[in-house]
Design a protein around this motif. Sequence first.
Motif, mmCIF file in Angstrom:
data_model
loop_
_atom_site.group_PDB
_atom_site.id
_atom_site.type_symbol
_atom_site.label_atom_id
_atom_site.label_comp_id
_atom_site.label_asym_id
_atom_site.label_seq_id
_atom_site.Cartn_x
_atom_site.Cartn_y
_atom_site.Cartn_z
ATOM 1 N N VAL A 1 -8.272 -1.628 -0.960
ATOM 2 C CA VAL A 1 -8.260 -0.762 0.093
ATOM 3 C C VAL A 1 -7.731 0.642 -0.576
ATOM 4 C CG1 VAL A 1 -6.132 -1.829 1.081
ATOM 5 C CG2 VAL A 1 -7.634 -0.089 2.327
ATOM 6 N N LYS A 2 -8.411 1.524 0.042
ATOM 7 C CA LYS A 2 -7.468 2.967 -0.474
ATOM 8 C C LYS A 2 -7.936 3.953 0.770
ATOM 9 C CE LYS A 2 -7.878 3.082 -5.460
ATOM 10 N NZ LYS A 2 -8.436 3.704 -6.426
ATOM 11 N N ILE B 1 0.944 -1.169 -0.089
ATOM 12 C CA ILE B 1 -0.140 0.053 -0.083
ATOM 13 C C ILE B 1 0.899 1.152 0.155
ATOM 14 C CG2 ILE B 1 -1.719 1.302 1.193
ATOM 15 C CD1 ILE B 1 -2.773 -1.131 2.302
ATOM 16 N N GLU C 1 -2.989 3.686 8.885
ATOM 17 C CA GLU C 1 -2.214 2.518 8.287
ATOM 18 C C GLU C 1 -2.512 1.050 8.653
ATOM 19 O OE1 GLU C 1 1.429 4.234 6.713
ATOM 20 O OE2 GLU C 1 -0.443 5.226 6.095
ATOM 21 N N SER D 1 -2.990 10.057 -1.019
ATOM 22 C CA SER D 1 -4.076 8.954 -0.884
ATOM 23 C C SER D 1 -3.134 7.772 -1.165
ATOM 24 C CB SER D 1 -4.954 8.836 -2.001
ATOM 25 O OG SER D 1 -5.966 9.983 -1.830
ATOM 26 N N LYS D 2 -3.516 6.284 -0.328
ATOM 27 C CA LYS D 2 -2.768 5.457 -0.389
ATOM 28 C C LYS D 2 -3.543 4.321 -1.323
ATOM 29 C CE LYS D 2 0.376 5.600 3.066
ATOM 30 N NZ LYS D 2 1.553 4.750 3.863
ATOM 31 N N SER D 3 -3.107 3.515 -1.999
ATOM 32 C CA SER D 3 -3.768 2.377 -2.733
ATOM 33 C C SER D 3 -2.735 1.288 -2.845
ATOM 34 C CB SER D 3 -4.408 2.893 -3.913
ATOM 35 O OG SER D 3 -3.541 3.488 -4.872
ATOM 36 N N VAL D 4 -3.241 0.150 -3.308
ATOM 37 C CA VAL D 4 -2.483 -1.092 -3.493
ATOM 38 C C VAL D 4 -1.701 -0.817 -4.558
ATOM 39 C CG1 VAL D 4 -2.483 -3.491 -3.556
ATOM 40 C CG2 VAL D 4 -4.241 -2.411 -2.216
ATOM 41 N N ALA E 1 -5.427 -0.129 7.039
ATOM 42 C CA ALA E 1 -5.305 -0.423 5.682
ATOM 43 C C ALA E 1 -4.625 -1.500 5.467
ATOM 44 C CB ALA E 1 -4.656 0.936 5.056
ATOM 45 N N GLU E 2 -3.521 -1.857 6.091
ATOM 46 C CA GLU E 2 -2.612 -3.000 6.075
ATOM 47 C C GLU E 2 -3.560 -4.286 6.335
ATOM 48 O OE1 GLU E 2 0.406 -2.422 4.933
ATOM 49 O OE2 GLU E 2 1.458 -4.621 5.113
ATOM 50 N N MET F 1 -5.705 -4.999 3.602
ATOM 51 C CA MET F 1 -4.883 -5.662 2.388
ATOM 52 C C MET F 1 -4.464 -7.075 2.693
ATOM 53 S SD MET F 1 -1.391 -4.301 0.400
ATOM 54 C CE MET F 1 -0.388 -5.271 1.494
#
Lengths: 594, 192
Positions: free
Chosen positions: B36-37, A4, B23, A165-168, B26-27, B30
């Motif tokens: 996930v965003k 991510i 974080e 923004s974070k994404s995979v 999100a982890e 995933m």
Amino acid sequence: MKEILSGNEAIARGAYEAGCLAASAYPGTPSTEILENTVKYSEINSSWAPNEKVALEVVAGVSFAGGRAFAAMKHVGVNVAADPLFTLSYTGVRGGLVLVTADDPEMHSSQNEQDNRNYAKFAKVPMLEPSDSQECKDFMRLAFELSEKYDTPVMLRTTTRISHSKSVVELGERSEAPLTPGLARDAAKLVMLPGNARIRHPFVEKRMAQLSLDASNMPANRLEFRNPEIGIITSGALYQYVRELLPDASVLKLGMVHPLPSELVREFASRVNRLFVVEELDPFIEEQVRALGIKVTGKELFPLCGELTPGRIRSALVVAGVMEAIDETSATGASEGLPSRPPNMCPGCPHRGVFFALKQLKAYVTGDIGCYTLGFMPPLSAMDTCICMGASIGMATGVAKVIPEEEKKKVVAVIGDSTFLHTGINGLMDMVYNGSTATVIILDNRITAMTGRQDNPASGFTLMNEPAKRIDLPLLCRALGAGSVRVVNPFDLDETKRVIKEEMNRPETSVIITEKPCVLIKREGVFEKGDVLLVDEESCAGCRACLAIGCPAIEWRSAMSGDKKGKAFIDPFLCTGCDICRQLCKFGSIGRKI
Amino acid sequence: MNRDITNILLVGVGGQGILLASEVLAETFMLAGFDVKKSEIHGMSQRGGSVVSHLRYGGRVNSPIVSEGDGDILFGFELMETFRYLPLLRRGAFVVANSLQIAPPSVLMGNESYPDDLPERIRAGFPDFLLIDGQRVAAEAGDPRAANTVLLGAVSKRLQVEEEYWLEAMKRMIPSKALSINLKAFETGRNL
Ligand code: SF4
Ligand code: SF4
């Protein structure tokens, strides 16, 4: 492997995978973390430059020497770097050259929300715009390849939403660039005197025409045909919002927003019934689509100002009759009437006392960009202007040129160490050269604080965390010819006020430098916490004098049991022991724990 | 909006560790195989300002931000900030909040007061409301600084993700010297 990543992390990763050899930047939200991540790859030489112009020139040098390199900056940073950018468009490149611009629609942490897509058109260079972190990574490689293939610098534009923004992301391997660096002379291409530049300009026009043609076949520009009723041209983060709001609509997703793939646009327009451009800020794509003679709906529906959020797109589409209004809003009403929570300078920030003194002296303060811009807020309320990086000094000169003699001494420029070295230094040259009598205060806190503590030429370390020569600011100002250069301890309020007053009255250019570090510096031996202070409840008279500096560690506790005035209380976890509040208490009620 | 996606908001005051908490979330998602965003604004908000982090997970996620009125879960790390962001939620959303109160400047200066009826007002709009004295619970587990993790633990039971993914995510995201205390705080929160 999947990770991510934020857009900024993915840009750094993309540069690494594409064989990039060097990166340079001046920190600026939302771009800062890009270089804080390239530094993790030993293959990339990463450096903070004193400003964005230097950053771009450094990486242009790398390119001319045959290496792939990029510069990163916030949108307004491109204004500073625009001079080399426009001519690099003429010279073109040797190794791939990329300029990452991180725009800030909504001005989450900026002074304007200029739309830097206009720079691509103005400078005649291609611009890519990723829609998520995966594309941030992939487009960096694409940008280097396009740069070399078309002999042009390439801009890659993000916005705050993409950068933060974070994404995979699916990670790849690094591959080295085709060219091996080494000196190669090519004056006709790299020396932009009129004779050579006149030959290069037609090349630039041909290049952009070719790119526009080729753009229709680039995988980065993608036609997604679904229901032909609604067709939407969009790019960046907005592509994601559109997909979610109108999953059945046909979409032309532009990965390259300049030059426009005219053929693809024509084809798309001919196959849909109603055509919309969904874009943030300026009607950049819309105007070009109209210029092709195509009927399209854009800014008559979508706002010109601010971030185009899913909610705002939805509202506009409801007006257009494309979406139904839905009532799925929250069960509770708004949170109006709640006390607001603006940012504030940290407890123990060395800037606080300076603004307190300036307020007492009724100075007219031309301000600058940094944490200290918060000095404009109450209760300090001691800043009168703030325009752009480095502006404070030139503006002080200008203000003092035309006002009555007795007001002249009130004019004081306030600027941080990093901002002074960015572009303030030229203002000081002008002051000395043209005999301004205004006063300059350099708040030297040994770091570029607001963007999250980045090193700079006066901090003593490089981005790679190697020790560096520290610029000696007092010596530098003397060398520039300032008539008086004095260093003060901003935690000593009397001294600070006295020195500022003396220098305001001095009829020549004077510089005051405060030397206390930012409280957030973690590096050993720079910032050290003092003894925590306490308020003696017995003797506290409830006069509120200590509240005048707005330290977040001081809390006013209102009257309890018969005591009408209330008392001050210092939070022992927040207080850094800077000692300023103690100097404000006439009753001697604030002191160290015994 | 897409019901196969869960919309989470984490709110509080700059410096409270909201980014780290998001974080970890999100982890976790995933690792559990979801798309996930997440999105947040850094910058000026770090100097003690109000902070909101958006996080969305599901089969396939497009937008990294939660539309107003679409939030399913709100993590409030500070009471007033919890209340401030309620308009982002849908009806019937789940709210979990730390009862911690951090006074904003106007309250510190004695010009305004910190509202004392916030829990009642939150509950009135959102009956599915869990209020936790995070600092106290975390202190009992070993360290008041792990209050955010207590909240994560409390919410973890409501999300369809195996505990092993939570633990693995914490191992990856939390610095090793703070790990064991956070694992303990997580368990405590999970068993509240
Ligand atoms: S980060 Fe440093 S410079 Fe900025 S407000 Fe805090 S102490 Fe002051
Ligand atoms: S000494 Fe006073 S002004 Fe300085 S940090 Fe502590 S409470 Fe704030």
